[in-house]
Write an enzyme that holds these catalytic residues in place. Structure first.
Site, PDB file in Angstrom:
ATOM      1  N   ASP A 349      -1.961  -8.926  -7.272  1.00  0.00           N
ATOM      2  CA  ASP A 349      -1.655  -7.527  -7.014  1.00  0.00           C
ATOM      3  C   ASP A 349      -2.807  -6.927  -6.204  1.00  0.00           C
ATOM      4  O   ASP A 349      -3.841  -7.563  -5.983  1.00  0.00           O
ATOM      5  CB  ASP A 349      -1.414  -6.788  -8.349  1.00  0.00           C
ATOM      6  CG  ASP A 349      -0.561  -5.556  -8.167  1.00  0.00           C
ATOM      7  OD1 ASP A 349       0.108  -5.150  -9.123  1.00  0.00           O
ATOM      8  OD2 ASP A 349      -0.546  -4.998  -7.051  1.00  0.00           O
ATOM      9  N   GLU A 550       2.489   4.527 -11.195  1.00  0.00           N
ATOM     10  CA  GLU A 550       1.451   3.721 -11.866  1.00  0.00           C
ATOM     11  C   GLU A 550       0.586   4.592 -12.787  1.00  0.00           C
ATOM     12  O   GLU A 550       1.113   5.375 -13.566  1.00  0.00           O
ATOM     13  CB  GLU A 550       0.632   2.980 -10.808  1.00  0.00           C
ATOM     14  CG  GLU A 550       1.487   2.022  -9.963  1.00  0.00           C
ATOM     15  CD  GLU A 550       0.689   1.199  -8.975  1.00  0.00           C
ATOM     16  OE1 GLU A 550       1.133   1.050  -7.831  1.00  0.00           O
ATOM     17  OE2 GLU A 550      -0.381   0.686  -9.331  1.00  0.00           O
TER      18      GLU A 550
HETATM   19  C1  GLC Z   1       0.544  -1.873  -6.493  1.00  0.00           C
HETATM   20  C2  GLC Z   1       1.533  -2.303  -7.538  1.00  0.00           C
HETATM   21  C3  GLC Z   1       2.491  -3.367  -7.090  1.00  0.00           C
HETATM   22  C4  GLC Z   1       2.732  -3.264  -5.599  1.00  0.00           C
HETATM   23  C5  GLC Z   1       1.426  -3.530  -4.889  1.00  0.00           C
HETATM   24  C6  GLC Z   1       1.564  -3.406  -3.368  1.00  0.00           C
HETATM   25  O1  GLC Z   1      -0.713  -1.629  -7.061  1.00  0.00           O
HETATM   26  O2  GLC Z   1       1.001  -2.693  -8.797  1.00  0.00           O
HETATM   27  O3  GLC Z   1       3.705  -3.191  -7.837  1.00  0.00           O
HETATM   28  O4  GLC Z   1       3.705  -4.228  -5.204  1.00  0.00           O
HETATM   29  O5  GLC Z   1       0.401  -2.652  -5.316  1.00  0.00           O
HETATM   30  O6  GLC Z   1       1.842  -2.088  -3.010  1.00  0.00           O
END
Ligand code: GLC
Length: 687
Positions: A349, A550
């Protein structure tokens, strides 16, 4: 230039780097003293023979370049993978393992290093603008840059198309997963996946970081709305349907063709079980209990995703008993790649590698790659990360076998997805622009909105129910600013990372939908403040949450509620109804929220309650049920407590009186329940 969350975070970081380094070359990272090519050559020379941890000397002298050995589409995938892998230098292998943010790298660097992938983080749009054409031009020049590299390995472009191609203006935006979960319509979700794939492909992008396969246990978690429901087996069913839609059925000719996109099973794993629902938090559970949960619940969505043909998995930020998932070799390698047989690749991530244990960046990279991370979403430090991977191999802390395994997986997926045969600016891509955000997809989204609505309260007023009265009313007061706000309807991950209130993209608000649906003999009045007048027959008040994503969506029990401004509207409705002599006017609440929130102090004032979740751009779908012939279909897939303080124990035996709405609840307009276990009996509000 539209600055998304990541760009804003990225831009702040680059300004600091600029001040430190005195100059910022291009849009990418700091350039080393010598040119990159010289640096690369030195590394390539040095990497020809190395001594590994065991003291043996190894040669990784790449085979002479012969593109025909891997460009021949008639050969099988594994043969093409091995042929290409044998021609790669260690540096080129490391470059395939990196995924910078598109704003942190320039075209020259993509070509020079042979970068494997880029992403657009939430809100990270092309410099030229945010239309489909802007995106297509932007993506195509990045694709071309990759093809201009020594080996010409095509680049994968990833984006969070999690409820439509939601970064892009005028895209069709569908209900977030929590709404699709309430609808419980596998076929519909598969169709939505296919429609989203078309709108993503219209921009030239081949990969979406979706669906989320969490089964959230605690709705204080800011990502609850990304989950289909609290039960893992249900999430498995819906996640697999979405993946089939995104990618095409794995046994069909359309699988991963140029109208479909690679999906991502995310975030592996256990993110919905963190203490207090904290985003990126810790799952604290004794080992035996966790192993049971793992085998009986947590793996189900991922096994279903793998069975559906998913080829990428994103590791989660959370920890399990203090160990970060990104360095958990047991789960990422033994369980996911071993027991579940996952042969695609694991992507980290966003900068998550930087969170794992290690006294410096190289150690963190070593811990993550050795645990099973194959591609690193190290969005701005991609160059340093690449160099550290090479250094780690040369010092023996990452084996060549591990690097080859990671790159093999990445190349395998690229060959399977047809990237080596992909036409840039192809006819298919251009034809898809015609249906982008068009009537066909919006009708599908509208259907999803209707099916996602959950009727949870529908009191009898005389002989009729609240919903029957609403549908027969000649003068309806629509109250609350959320009734006329596309941004609120869509929630997070829309145009920008966090989403925002206001008229952020094209679509129909709930108010507009009601106005469109109202017959000539029906008046729809609007009062954002909730001012009832003597002419009103019923009130529909829209309440809920403003957009979040988030961690910004994490709540404590004290603030997992509707907004203060909504409470003020409810008070105004009461006061002005009394003043207008309409104290008994039916009041139906419609909630726009990413999860169940505490409404213990409001529920008794509602004659009706509709949970609409985060429906997206097609507000007409609400009116189709409220004023039209469509019947409610939605049922709760989350257990809803009277008070958020009871969430942590909501599944414990003996806590039934703490539950306001049980899972499965859902009523019809006549007050009957949709399913046998869908009956709704609102008990006594606990002290
Ligand atoms: C974010 C998320 C993830 C996402 C990634 C790219 O922090 O946790 O779900 O796909 O970054 O944007």
């Amino acid at each position: 230039m539209r600055i998304g969350r990541k760009n804003s975070r990225f831009m702040a970081m680059m300004m600091m780097l600029t001040m430190a380094a005195g100059s910022l070359s291009g849009c990418g990272s700091q350039k080393p003293e010598s040119t990159n090519t010289e640096v690369l050559q030195e590394q390539a020379d040095s990497s020809e023979t190395t001594t590994n941890a065991g003291g043996e000397t190894e040669s990784d002298e790449p085979q002479p370049l012969d593109k025909s050995l891997y460009m021949d589409a008639s050969k099988d995938v594994e043969e093409r993978v091995e042929a290409l892998l044998s021609m790669m230098t260690l540096e080129e292998k490391a470059a395939q393992m990196l995924q910078p943010e598109q704003s942190a790298i320039n075209l020259k660097e993509i070509s020079e290093y042979g970068i494997g992938s880029v992403l657009s983080g939430g809100g990270s749009a092309p410099l030229s603008g945010n239309t489909v054409d802007d995106w297509q031009a932007h993506v195509n020049e990045i694709k071309q840059a990759a093809l201009d590299s020594r080996l010409g390995i095509p680049i994968l472009y990833g984006i969070d198309a999690v409820h439509g191609n939601n970064n892009v203006y005028a895209a069709t935006v569908y209900p977030h997963n929590i709404g699709l979960g309430a609808a419980d319509d596998e076929e519909l979700v598969e169709k939505i996946g296919a429609a989203v794939a078309e709108e993503v492909r219209a921009t030239g992008i081949q990969w979406t970081f979706a669906p989320t396969l969490a089964n959230p246990q605690n709705e204080m978690w800011g990502r609850t709305y990304e989950g289909f429901g609290e039960d893992a087996d249900y999430v498995a069913k819906m996640g697999a349907a979405y993946i089939r839609g995104f990618q095409g059925d794995k046994d069909s000719a359309e699988y991963l063709d140029d109208k479909h996109v690679l999906a991502t099973a995310k975030h592996f794993l256990g993110e919905g079980y963190t203490t207090a629902g904290m985003n990126q938090g810790n799952v604290k559970m004794d080992e035996e209990a966790f192993e049971t949960l793992l085998r009986e619940q947590l793996v189900l969505p991922y096994q279903a995703a793998i069975d559906a043909g998913v080829r990428t998995v994103m590791a989660s930020y959370n920890s399990v008993n203090g160990l970060k998932m990104h360095e958990n070799g047991y789960l990422l390698t033994d369980v996911l790649k071993g027991d579940l047989g996952f042969s695609g690749f694991v992507i980290s991530d966003y900068n998550a590698v930087q969170q794992v244990s290690g006294s410096n960046y190289r150690e963190k990279i070593v811990n993550s790659v050795n645990a099973g991370v194959d591609m690193l979403m190290e969005v701005t430090s991609w160059k340093e990360c690449m160099d550290e991977i090479v250094a780690a191999v040369n010092e023996g802390s990452i084996s060549r076998e591990r690097i080859d395994d990671a790159v093999r997986r990445i190349l395998r997926v690229k060959f399977e997805a047809g990237l080596f045969e992909e036409e840039i600016s192809g006819t298919t891509e251009n034809s898809l622009k015609e249906i982008y955000g068009g009537d066909e997809h919006r009708a599908l989204a509208r259907q999803a909105v209707s099916e996602s609505l959950v009727l949870l309260k529908n009191d009898k007023i005389g002989e009729k129910t609240a919903m029957e009265i609403l549908a027969e009313s000649k003068n309806i007061l629509v109250a609350g600013s959320k009734a006329d706000d596309i941004g609120v309807q869509c929630g997070g991950w829309t145009i920008s990372w966090q989403g925002s209130t206001g008229n952020i993209t094209e679509g129909t608000t709930i108010l507009q939908g009601l106005q469109n649906a109202a017959g000539d003999d029906v008046t729809i009045e609007y009062s954002k403040d909730g001012e009832v007048n003597a002419g009103n027959d019923a009130v529909l008040v829209v309440i809920g949450e403003n957009p979040y994503v988030e961690t910004s969506g994490d709540r404590k029990p004290s603030n997992l509620t509707i907004m203060g401004s909504d409470k003020k509207v409810l008070d105004t409705i009461k006061e002005t109804a009394k003043a207008a002599g309409k104290e008994d006017i039916p009041v139906i609440a419609l909630m726009l929220a990413g999860r169940p929130v505490t409404i213990a102090n409001q529920i008794e004032d509602f004659d009706g309650l509709v949970m609409a979740w985060l429906p997206g751009t097609e507000g007409d779908g609400v009116a189709d049920v409220l004023l039209g012939d469509k019947e409610f279909r939605g049922t709760l897939k989350y257990t809803w407590t009277w008070d958020a303080q009871d969430i942590a124990d909501k599944f414990a035996d003996g806590n039934e009186d703490k539950i306001l709405f049980k899972k499965g609840s859902g009523l019809k307009k006549d007050g009957s329940s949709i399913s046998p276990d869908g009956t709704v009996t609102i008990g006594k509000k606990p002290e």
